[in-house]
Design an enzyme around this catalytic site. Sequence first.
Site: not given
Ligand code: GAL
Length: 992
Positions: A423, A502
């Site tokens: 990010e 993620e």
């Molecule tokens: C994503 C990010 C993570 C964490 C997650 C939400 O956007 O890469 O570091 O913030 O969301 O928990």
Amino acid sequence: MPSELTDLVSDVTPGRGALRPARSWLHSDAPSLSLNGSWRFRLSPTASVTEDFAVEDFDDHDWEDMAVPSHWVLEGDGAYGRPIYTNVQFPFPMDPPHVPDENPTGDYRRVFELPAGWTDAERVVLRFDGVESLFRVWVNGVEIGSASGSRLAHEFDVTSSVRPGDNVVAVRVHQWSAASYVEDQDQWWLPGIFRDVTLLARPAAGIEDVWLRTGFDSGRGHIDPEVVADAAAFPITLRIPELGVEQVWATKDDVAPLDIPEVTPWSAERPHLYRATVSNAAETISLSVGFRTVEIRGDQFLVNGRRVVFHGVNRHETHPERGRVFDEQHAREDLALMKRFNVNAIRTSHYPPHPRLLDLADELGFWVVLECDLETHGFHKVDWKGNPSDDPAWREAYLDRIRRTVERDKNHPSIVLWSLGNEAGTGSNLAAMSSWVHSRDAGRPVHYEGDHAGEYTDVYSRMYASVPETEAIGTDGSRVPLLGCTPAQGARQRTKPFLLCEYAHAMGNGPGAFDQYEELVRAHPRLHGGFVWEWRDHGILARTADGRPFYAYGGDFGETVHDGNFVMDGMVLSDGTPTPSLHEFKAVVQPVMFSFEADKVAVTNLRHSADTSDLRFRWRVEHDGRVVESGELEVPVIAAGVSGRVPLPPVTVAPDAESWLTVEAVLAAETAWAPQGHVVATAQADRSVRRRVPAARTRPEWRAGTGTLALGVADFVGGSLVRLADRAVSGPRLELFRAPTDNDEGASDEVEHSDAAVPGVSNAELWRREGLHRLTTRRVRVEQAADALRTVDKVSAANSALFVMVECVWTLDGGELELRAQIEPSSGWPTVWPRVGIRFDLPDGTQPIDGAEWFGLGPLESYPDSIRAARTGRFSSSVRDLSVDYARPQETGHRSALRELSLTSGGMEVLHLVALPDTRGRRPGFVLSRHTPQEIAAADHPHELPASVATHLHIDAAQHGLGSRACGPDVWPDFALRPETYTLRLQISGPR
Ligand code: GAL
């Protein structure tokens, strides 16, 4: 303020004086001296403090002691400031590259004695493995240099500053610096020297760096070595005793690739390592070599020629007492826990971990995505204006970070992808990092999720893509546009392997839908799985004013700007307890799949490359949850990717009980991470004969009644139940509310990466608006018939015209008490409901209800979209253990598909319930809790729950799914609870 100071903390370059190029973190027998331990320490509120502390004879007697490694905000019980948690937000004004004058600055000093004999060393090097965020270092009053890049290693040549005997090392650490703008990861801000400090004696003619690049092809191993050493360091010998390798390189020019016939490859499943040494007269370096080839062929990501599916987790370095300070035992246990739960991959979100972690990953077996220490997410707020990722002034810092990342860890076979960071928007500096990696390491592809259009990375990666979008990515010709892509870019992205860096935001109770993603991965080879967000809650062990321990999250330390409990989003609680979501994950990604046929079971090995020779297979038959038969299944060794059909034993089917066959794949022998017999995969088949559900009881003649009567074990006054089996009880009352989960509270509007997320109002907010947590009742009717009672209630909330009619019919037949509750909503409900069911409150009296035994789904909680880990069986638990201690109290404890339930007190049965299915075959679930949903919803931490004086039994006709909307998609429509008519039927008796 001296301008030199302003220059330093606002300096966007990576520091001055550290050794370049960076090199591997090697295990060498050259002498070293750990400088970990107690240092003298002083904390100042600003960066503009005099530097006189660096001189040798500075008097630090009024300083305090500070452990190294540690974070000063976690030491001294608040004496040195407090941790701050933010997700995206910067906890200081956005004024890049400047930071406020209020800049906590820690000065450290210690004396060390240069070991005798070190004066022979050609060079003495001082290594810092992690300091947050900017530091300067002096030795014996001489300034050596400065560095930023908090989770990266920095080495300094201190040869000319050290001397025999005592030496003074002084370090100044600024919490904030220009580097803080590029270290905006979602985690606690934890300043200090938090990793090891080591003094290294580099021998004359030593081996500065080694890289044993490996490959594997058709049974053969390949090593492409690189050695950094002066001409005088040769000859240098590579030895791998187990393979009979003894390769002497007389000069640098002799260092050349070698082929080795017959090696055992390395994989995350069978992490075979060979001990190697690279040595010369001056030093011996020990390495663990694993042979594997990583490649991308078309849209396939392959290791050793076979597709990899990542069943991964995002792993932060977090420890409830130590923060990001590495604790090897803790880390090893965490990794072993991952292996036991079928996790096969780790993304080191969002920075390189302590270097030892990669040794553990090599040894235990994980596919690792090694991520650079880089995130500038806060610039999102200003539409990425001024984002360092596209600012030439930051180019060198970006390149320095990726070089330090790759160089430090390049020898690890477990690392199969390099990730540029997280990010950080997009821009030329990221592209430059990628091209540097490509030129340096042709053997590992580059990942960076923010490169949506795929301009400079090798794999297509996304976070929190919805199920339909993920499917669109896995297939061709879809009309679903891909985030941030033109159609042409979208088409190009589909030529690459895809992974979800993620997905499945595991905050609080949830996520739902692991299985939906996994189905897609099985159906579409381009989809290579993903990494759950995230492995562990980051709670920090704190104490209430009256000394009770709890796990703190954002806001608990009085931060001005914070993001609450968004840091508590792991599948493991802060205290190390696996949550039900981890069990769900394990069940969904299990590497062996079973499909039942009449008298056979097809066993499919879904692994990357390992066969099933490490497994044994067991079966058992249960009648109403009681084991009646069991044995071993004869399963031949099945190769990876292959299915075998195996005959099943004859199953004894009970005429009057449910008959379930369970099969399990278990470890045949102990491993480094689990004992023999550990269950790797399991499945159940229902072999029951169909049994008739008794028809609902009717009473032809109802007459108005007082409602005061006894029906078997139930006593009623004025139509209201007052006692059951001689225990005071109130209810049943309609309950539509559950204490909102973090996903229920999610509005997903902070998620810019999911097209499917519907920004706006959370479900929980809608429930509160409709007053689901504050329903009131008007008794419309009380009627009686022979051995029967009927009540009709109208249930609604203040200032609402919406209502629910609840008809309860109690009948006693042949001594058996039955309750039929019919729940019928008015039209016009604008929301989904969290739950629909009835609640009984059972005050403690002299014998509190403290346990349950049930036949249904268990042993852990389950919800419609998170139910794969649950199996049909007979279970028992204390009331306490039925609930999960989520960091922020919320809905927990629902057990689905209930057949029978006994409530117990001190091990003795107090009440017994049989739940009958409705006319559509649906069975209710139950929740047994020491608190009401309303009480739970009002607490921000477990210790804020009020003292409990009753046990509350919910019989839920249905529960809403969990979803992932705290950060990602809402509950899938199939699992959403729409208001409609439900019927519950319970047979209730006293102790049997
Ligand atoms: C994503 C990010 C993570 C964490 C997650 C939400 O956007 O890469 O570091 O913030 O969301 O928990």
